[in-house]
Design an enzyme around this catalytic site. Structure first.
Site, PDB file in Angstrom:
ATOM      1  CG  ASP A  31     124.215  81.925  16.950  1.00 58.17           C
ATOM      2  OD1 ASP A  31     123.217  81.266  17.277  1.00 58.17           O
ATOM      3  OD2 ASP A  31     124.396  83.119  17.303  1.00 58.17           O
ATOM      4  CE  LYS A 203     105.507  75.776  17.854  1.00 57.11           C
ATOM      5  NZ  LYS A 203     106.229  74.746  18.546  1.00 57.11           N
ATOM      6  CG  ASN A 207     103.236  75.766  21.695  1.00 55.17           C
ATOM      7  OD1 ASN A 207     103.266  74.557  21.941  1.00 55.17           O
ATOM      8  ND2 ASN A 207     104.309  76.437  21.316  1.00 55.17           N
ATOM      9  NE  ARG A 210     102.294  71.167  27.419  1.00 57.22           N
ATOM     10  CZ  ARG A 210     102.124  69.989  28.027  1.00 57.22           C
ATOM     11  NH1 ARG A 210     101.150  69.188  27.657  1.00 57.22           N
ATOM     12  NH2 ARG A 210     102.945  69.613  28.996  1.00 57.22           N
ATOM     13  N   GLY A 254     105.563  79.150  32.084  1.00 60.68           N
ATOM     14  CA  GLY A 254     106.774  79.851  31.656  1.00 60.68           C
ATOM     15  C   GLY A 254     107.289  79.329  30.345  1.00 60.68           C
ATOM     16  CB  CYS A 257     106.912  77.537  23.431  1.00 70.44           C
ATOM     17  SG  CYS A 257     108.660  77.308  23.163  1.00 70.44           S
ATOM     18  CE1 TYR A 316     109.276  75.759  29.734  1.00 67.75           C
ATOM     19  CE2 TYR A 316     111.639  76.110  29.539  1.00 67.75           C
ATOM     20  CZ  TYR A 316     110.476  75.511  29.092  1.00 67.75           C
ATOM     21  OH  TYR A 316     110.507  74.661  28.027  1.00 67.75           O
TER      22      TYR A 316
HETATM   23  N1  SAJ Z   1     102.865  73.402  32.788  1.00 67.49           N
HETATM   24  C1  SAJ Z   1     101.862  73.378  33.764  1.00 67.49           C
HETATM   25  N2  SAJ Z   1     101.038  72.283  33.797  1.00 67.49           N
HETATM   26  C2  SAJ Z   1     101.175  71.231  32.939  1.00 67.49           C
HETATM   27  C3  SAJ Z   1     102.176  71.272  31.957  1.00 67.49           C
HETATM   28  C4  SAJ Z   1     103.006  72.374  31.915  1.00 67.49           C
HETATM   29  O1  SAJ Z   1     101.713  74.309  34.546  1.00 67.49           O
HETATM   30  O2  SAJ Z   1     100.398  70.272  33.064  1.00 67.49           O
HETATM   31  C5  SAJ Z   1     103.777  74.569  32.707  1.00 67.49           C
HETATM   32  C6  SAJ Z   1     105.256  74.176  32.860  1.00 67.49           C
HETATM   33  O3  SAJ Z   1     105.616  74.063  34.196  1.00 67.49           O
HETATM   34  C7  SAJ Z   1     105.934  75.320  32.143  1.00 67.49           C
HETATM   35  C8  SAJ Z   1     104.949  75.675  31.029  1.00 67.49           C
HETATM   36  O4  SAJ Z   1     103.710  75.106  31.406  1.00 67.49           O
HETATM   37  O5  SAJ Z   1     106.096  76.448  32.963  1.00 67.49           O
HETATM   38  C9  SAJ Z   1     105.330  75.172  29.648  1.00 67.49           C
HETATM   39  O6  SAJ Z   1     105.909  73.878  29.745  1.00 67.49           O
HETATM   40  P1  SAJ Z   1     105.535  72.680  28.787  1.00 67.49           P
HETATM   41  O7  SAJ Z   1     106.301  71.515  29.258  1.00 67.49           O
HETATM   42  O8  SAJ Z   1     104.061  72.527  28.706  1.00 67.49           O
HETATM   43  O9  SAJ Z   1     105.955  73.158  27.345  1.00 67.49           O
HETATM   44  P2  SAJ Z   1     107.291  73.825  26.706  1.00 67.49           P
HETATM   45  O10 SAJ Z   1     107.070  75.306  26.663  1.00 67.49           O
HETATM   46  O11 SAJ Z   1     108.529  73.339  27.326  1.00 67.49           O
HETATM   47  O12 SAJ Z   1     107.199  73.219  25.216  1.00 67.49           O
HETATM   48  C10 SAJ Z   1     106.055  73.452  24.431  1.00 67.49           C
HETATM   49  C11 SAJ Z   1     105.585  72.105  23.810  1.00 67.49           C
HETATM   50  N3  SAJ Z   1     104.298  72.288  23.191  1.00 67.49           N
HETATM   51  C12 SAJ Z   1     103.255  71.436  23.400  1.00 67.49           C
HETATM   52  O13 SAJ Z   1     103.329  70.505  24.155  1.00 67.49           O
HETATM   53  C13 SAJ Z   1     102.003  71.700  22.635  1.00 67.49           C
HETATM   54  C14 SAJ Z   1     106.651  71.625  22.814  1.00 67.49           C
HETATM   55  O14 SAJ Z   1     106.206  70.457  22.155  1.00 67.49           O
HETATM   56  C15 SAJ Z   1     106.937  72.720  21.779  1.00 67.49           C
HETATM   57  O15 SAJ Z   1     107.933  72.304  20.865  1.00 67.49           O
HETATM   58  C16 SAJ Z   1     107.435  73.940  22.518  1.00 67.49           C
HETATM   59  O16 SAJ Z   1     106.389  74.379  23.411  1.00 67.49           O
HETATM   60  C17 SAJ Z   1     107.769  75.038  21.524  1.00 67.49           C
HETATM   61  O17 SAJ Z   1     108.977  75.315  21.350  1.00 67.49           O
HETATM   62  O18 SAJ Z   1     106.854  75.558  20.876  1.00 67.49           O
END
Ligand code: SAJ
Length: 407
Positions: A31, A203, A207, A210, A254, A257, A316
């Site tokens: 890094d 990929k 995301n 979701r 937040g 990703c 987040y």
């Molecule tokens: N959130 C909601 N409602 C939900 C789920 C999440 O409002 O039902 C919000 C969370 O509070 C947060 C945001 O969405 O603010 C994102 O959180 P997350 O837990 O859904 O996802 P990340 O960003 O932590 O991780 C995601 C994941 N992607 C998927 O599930 C498709 C993870 O597997 C990926 O590796 C990651 O993005 C990435 O690095 O791309």
């Protein structure tokens, strides 16, 4: 020469390095950031993640090391940030480009470069490879590319590194086999080999899927709020249908990703991404809706100053210390400066935040009448008694009671 060098030791690079280093020898992490390397060499991790310290210890035992100057290795795995340009919505690939140029300047011929960072479809072909060609390298002759997008979720990274299935995009079957073997050293999930552009696309699609599902939940929350219906009850019932799986509404989306990757599609296919764009807009406007609800609840309870309002949770999402693009920060941006400086902020994972004052837990609860729960950290369970004596706006559906308002 090392077997593998991980370039970029952030939220994805570090767990990947340590996991790999626990299973094979000859692993090194590189890094540019001196503070990160110094702290890792001193045995200190620069972010919290369950089980990370255990893999750190076993990787160190196995000879894994960290360096601030790029070492010689057979394979490089690039895990650097990939932001997007706010105006064009297209990827800003500068960090990946710098990493690849840096690697090829030092490593020379027969290098394999695996990009783990999320990149928009076509980035390796259209953005990275032309630069590599100008440096005098020829793809699949003296430099080999692969894309192995990460899938781990903060809060459960170590488990998911081991158990999630993986995608590996390559030009050449032999390179695919080699990379599959490397990832297979620690990953028990299926490892699917495809071409590079399909890996890049899949990929971003994961995301985006979701994001759209969360946007649907958030839109439902607004509809239900308008008509005095319980959105959680409705989602619970609908999800009993065997082919329905609606996610949960919340104060916004937040992280670096889900709130970023859909833009990679919007930026490159603007005319074809109406739904994706609309979902992004719904999620980005959620903090504004939360602010409107806060104002309504304040009015109903004769609270006329933001100094009596406290926001619980700045990260987040729950049980992580990452504040990037957090809904709380998005909400604060919608407030005017005066209100922002009066409102109280508390998060067990955040001690300081540039531009904001973070309260200690005792002062936080003593000084506020209305607590807005924006992140449902497990730590909240310790506060159930004190919360009974407050008006609570619970945007995460973790509390019940007469004093509790929902989205
Ligand atoms: N959130 C909601 N409602 C939900 C789920 C999440 O409002 O039902 C919000 C969370 O509070 C947060 C945001 O969405 O603010 C994102 O959180 P997350 O837990 O859904 O996802 P990340 O960003 O932590 O991780 C995601 C994941 N992607 C998927 O599930 C498709 C993870 O597997 C990926 O590796 C990651 O993005 C990435 O690095 O791309």
């Amino acid at each position: 020469m090392y077997e593998v060098c991980i370039v970029g030791l952030g939220y994805i690079g570090l767990p990947t390095l340590l996991m790999l280093g626990s299973y094979i020898e000859g692993v090194v992490g590189y890094d540019l950031n001196e503070t990160i390397i110094t702290s890792l060499n001193a045995g200190k991790l620069h972010f919290e993640e369950e089980g990370l310290i255990d893999v750190y210890n076993s990787a160190i035992k196995n000879g894994t090391c960290f360096t601030q100057s790029i070492p010689l290795a057979k394979t490089y795995i690039v895990a650097v940030p990939t932001p997007y340009d706010e105006k064009t919505k297209k990827i800003d690939a500068k960090f990946v480009i710098n990493a690849v140029v840096d690697i090829l300047t030092h490593a020379g011929n027969d290098t394999t470069i695996v990009i783990e960072s999320t990149i928009s479809p076509g980035t390796i072909d259209k953005v990275i490879y032309p630069i590599v060609q100008k440096m005098g390298f020829e793809r699949n002759k003296n430099v080999f590319f692969a894309h192995a997008p990460e899938r781990i979720i903060p809060g459960n990274m170590i488990f998911e590194l081991k158990h999630n299935s993986r995608t590996i995009g390559v030009d050449d079957v032999e390179v695919g086999k080699k990379i599959k073997e490397l990832y297979g050293s620690f990953c028990d999930g299926d490892i699917i080999i495809t071409d590079i552009k399909s890996a890049e696309m899949s990929k971003v699609v994961e995301n985006t899927f979701r994001d759209i599902n969360i946007a649907f939940a958030n839109e439902l929350a607004k509809i239900c709020s308008e008509d005095d219906l319980d959105v959680y009850e409705i989602i619970k019932i609908a999800n009993h249908h065997p082919r329905v799986n609606i996610l949960s509404p919340g104060p916004g989306v937040g992280g670096h990703c889900i709130s970023v990757d859909p833009w990679f599609l919007v930026g490159y296919y603007p005319k074809l991404t109406k739904l994706i764009r609309a979902a992004r807009d719904v999620n980005s406007e959620m903090p504004k809706f939360i602010l409107k609800r806060i104002l309504e609840i304040m009015k109903q309870n004769n609270i006329d100053s933001f100094s009596e309002v406290g926001l619980y949770g700045i990260t987040y999402k729950e049980n992580v210390d990452d504040t990037r693009e957090s809904p709380t920060l998005q909400l604060l941006k919608f407030m005017d400066q005066k209100d922002c400086s009066r409102i109280k902020l508390y998060d067990p994972y955040v001690d300081e935040l540039k531009g904001y004052e973070i309260s200690q837990k005792d002062t936080f609860y003593k000084s506020v009448k209305l607590v807005v729960i924006l992140v449902s950290h497990n730590e909240l369970e310790q506060d159930l008694d004190v919360l009974k004596s407050k008006i609570v706006f619970d945007t995460k559906n973790v509390l019940n009671g007469e004093n509790v308002y929902k989205i």
